[in-house]
Design a protein around this motif. Structure first.
Motif, PDB file in Angstrom:
ATOM      1  N   SER A   1      -8.971  51.401  31.421  1.00 46.89           N
ATOM      2  CA  SER A   1      -7.575  50.896  31.466  1.00 46.89           C
ATOM      3  C   SER A   1      -7.149  50.402  30.042  1.00 46.89           C
ATOM      4  CB  SER A   1      -7.782  49.664  32.241  1.00 46.89           C
ATOM      5  OG  SER A   1      -8.598  48.843  31.624  1.00 46.89           O
ATOM      6  N   THR A   2      -5.946  50.203  29.847  1.00 42.39           N
ATOM      7  CA  THR A   2      -5.440  49.482  28.678  1.00 42.39           C
ATOM      8  C   THR A   2      -5.501  47.925  28.833  1.00 42.39           C
ATOM      9  OG1 THR A   2      -3.821  51.202  28.320  1.00 42.39           O
ATOM     10  CG2 THR A   2      -3.298  49.314  27.285  1.00 42.39           C
ATOM     11  N   LEU A   3      -6.225  47.304  27.896  1.00 37.75           N
ATOM     12  CA  LEU A   3      -6.197  45.941  28.020  1.00 37.75           C
ATOM     13  C   LEU A   3      -4.715  45.206  27.362  1.00 37.75           C
ATOM     14  CD1 LEU A   3      -9.649  45.752  26.556  1.00 37.75           C
ATOM     15  CD2 LEU A   3      -9.154  44.937  28.843  1.00 37.75           C
ATOM     16  N   VAL A   4      -4.291  44.133  28.183  1.00 39.68           N
ATOM     17  CA  VAL A   4      -3.175  43.568  27.915  1.00 39.68           C
ATOM     18  C   VAL A   4      -3.670  42.138  27.720  1.00 39.68           C
ATOM     19  CG1 VAL A   4      -1.030  42.856  28.850  1.00 39.68           C
ATOM     20  CG2 VAL A   4      -1.916  45.103  29.184  1.00 39.68           C
ATOM     21  N   VAL A   5      -3.189  41.452  26.677  1.00 40.26           N
ATOM     22  CA  VAL A   5      -3.656  40.263  26.194  1.00 40.26           C
ATOM     23  C   VAL A   5      -2.427  39.437  26.340  1.00 40.26           C
ATOM     24  CG1 VAL A   5      -4.911  38.542  24.801  1.00 40.26           C
ATOM     25  CG2 VAL A   5      -5.743  41.023  25.055  1.00 40.26           C
ATOM     26  N   VAL A   6      -2.491  38.163  26.889  1.00 39.15           N
ATOM     27  CA  VAL A   6      -1.355  37.211  26.856  1.00 39.15           C
ATOM     28  C   VAL A   6      -1.730  36.003  26.453  1.00 39.15           C
ATOM     29  CG1 VAL A   6      -0.052  38.226  28.863  1.00 39.15           C
ATOM     30  CG2 VAL A   6      -1.798  36.215  29.129  1.00 39.15           C
ATOM     31  N   ASP A   7      -0.973  35.329  25.806  1.00 40.47           N
ATOM     32  CA  ASP A   7      -1.310  33.754  24.937  1.00 40.47           C
ATOM     33  C   ASP A   7      -1.775  32.937  25.786  1.00 40.47           C
ATOM     34  OD1 ASP A   7      -0.422  34.953  22.566  1.00 40.47           O
ATOM     35  OD2 ASP A   7       1.387  33.663  22.448  1.00 40.47           O
ATOM     36  N   ARG A   8      -2.848  32.433  25.615  1.00 40.88           N
ATOM     37  CA  ARG A   8      -3.247  30.863  26.233  1.00 40.88           C
ATOM     38  C   ARG A   8      -3.676  30.010  25.002  1.00 40.88           C
ATOM     39  NH1 ARG A   8      -6.708  30.200  31.428  1.00 40.88           N
ATOM     40  NH2 ARG A   8      -5.222  28.582  31.941  1.00 40.88           N
ATOM     41  N   PRO A   9      -3.509  28.691  25.225  1.00 39.41           N
ATOM     42  CA  PRO A   9      -4.108  27.821  24.282  1.00 39.41           C
ATOM     43  C   PRO A   9      -5.213  28.212  23.590  1.00 39.41           C
ATOM     44  CG  PRO A   9      -3.218  26.522  26.098  1.00 39.41           C
ATOM     45  CD  PRO A   9      -3.262  28.032  26.645  1.00 39.41           C
TER      46      PRO A   9
END
Ligand code: ATP
Ligand code: MG
Length: 195
Positions: A128-136
């Motif tokens: 898969s392609t890893l998709v990273v989103v912001d977290r604190p």
């Protein structure tokens, strides 16, 4: 048959607006046909730390959360598989169910920071392609050897941990959890016991 599928795994104890805002925005940004909020059966990295709400109850909450949202689905493959939930196994199941689909594994920064502690994480990176989103916290940078990208989504400092503590001491969860999910929590009598 959906061709681009996002796997957004979690404990979802309970599911909140941070999860939903992330799922719909990643779906839009990457033009995914479907984002599956996959309910972990046994979240093995958490299971020893605290009592986890029954998987079927967490699935009921996630089902209510996505019920009227186009392009989002509640996933129960990890529950049906049984035992500890490993994303590598789940991606293999999704690949088998959806031949030829392109798969995306969606994670917040906190989960991305732990990526190399995941069971067979190399398989996750290969499938898969890893998709990273912001977290604190500090934004994570993954090695270039992985297919990964960051997607900007509205940053909501909401967590299931904070919500459980709200239920525990009686502070409101309104607007942090959507109304259909609050109805399920009510009707199943969840989060009423003292921790
Ligand atoms: P807990 O506090 O119990 O760990 P959580 O709010 O972190 O719960 P999880 O079920 O652990 O929720 O998270 C599932 C996935 O959703 C993880 O990849 C996590 O990083 C991501 N996530 C959780 N909350 C948010 C949020 N507010 N914004 C973006 N991503 C989130
Ligand atoms: Mg978490």
């Amino acid at each position: 048959m959906p061709a681009r599928i996002g796997l957004f795994g979690g404990t979802f104890d309970p599911p909140h607006v941070g999860h939903l805002v992330t799922a719909v925005n990643v779906r839009h940004a990457l033009q995914l046909d479907l984002v599956v909020l996959m309910v972990a059966n046994v979240p093995w990295q958490k299971a020893n730390d605290r009592r986890i709400t029954a998987a079927e109850h967490r699935f009921a909450m996630v089902s209510a959360a996505v019920a009227d949202v186009p392009g989002l689905a509640a996933g129960r493959d990890e529950i049906d598989h049984g035992g500890p939930s490993y994303t590598a196994d789940t991606l293999a199941i999704l690949a088998k169910q959806n031949p030829g689909a392109e798969l995306f594994t969606i994670v917040g920064d906190d989960a991305a920071a732990m990526f190399e502690t995941w069971e067979r994480y190399q398989e996750v990176a290969a499938m898969s392609t890893l998709v990273v989103v912001d977290r604190p916290g500090a934004p994570v940078t993954l090695p270039d050897s992985y297919h990964w990208e960051r997607v900007e989504v509205p940053r909501l400092d909401v967590s299931s941990t904070d919500l459980r503590s709200r239920f525990n001491d009686g502070r409101p969860a309104d607007f942090l959890i959507t109304a259909p999910v609050l109805d399920v929590i009510d009707s199943l009598g969840l989060y009423q016991e003292e921790e």
